[in-house]
Write an enzyme that holds these catalytic residues in place. Sequence first.
Site, PDB file in Angstrom:
ATOM      1  N   CYS A   1       0.837  -1.197   0.000  1.00 48.52           N
ATOM      2  CA  CYS A   1       0.000   0.000   0.000  1.00 48.52           C
ATOM      3  C   CYS A   1       0.879   1.258   0.000  1.00 48.52           C
ATOM      4  O   CYS A   1       1.718   1.439   0.889  1.00 48.52           O
ATOM      5  CB  CYS A   1      -0.908  -0.013   1.234  1.00 48.52           C
ATOM      6  N   SER A   2       0.664   2.133  -0.964  1.00 43.92           N
ATOM      7  CA  SER A   2       1.475   3.347  -1.062  1.00 43.92           C
ATOM      8  C   SER A   2       1.282   4.264   0.152  1.00 43.92           C
ATOM      9  O   SER A   2       2.235   4.894   0.616  1.00 43.92           O
ATOM     10  CB  SER A   2       1.166   4.101  -2.350  1.00 43.92           C
TER      11      SER A   2
END
Length: 119
Positions: free
Chosen positions: A10-11
């Site tokens: 997840c960024s």
Amino acid sequence: MITIYHNPRCSKSRAACELITGTCNSANEATQIVEYLKQPLTVAQLQELHGQLGCPLREMIRDTEAEYKALDLADPSLTDAQLYLALARHPVLLQRPIVVRNGRAVIGRPPENVAALFD
């Protein structure tokens, strides 16, 4: 101790980790990264985390995941116990990242939210 409930894919989660290590954690406090998809939280751990967040339980749940729809978690008649159990059994439903420090927690969406734990 700083605990980050993290999903490395997840960024937003990666950005929160970088913010903590690069800016917020100037005192170099010990940091524990928990990859909650590999180490799912128990119902008791989720309840404790919910208490630290101080938000409605449903804010901890990702309503964009396929499991959310498949389990019909939008049903308003579901109890907290049922929601905790869904989170424990399907950790992908947990919002990410969640950062805990000194008994308080925030959801790092956006990542800048974690700065509030260092004020």
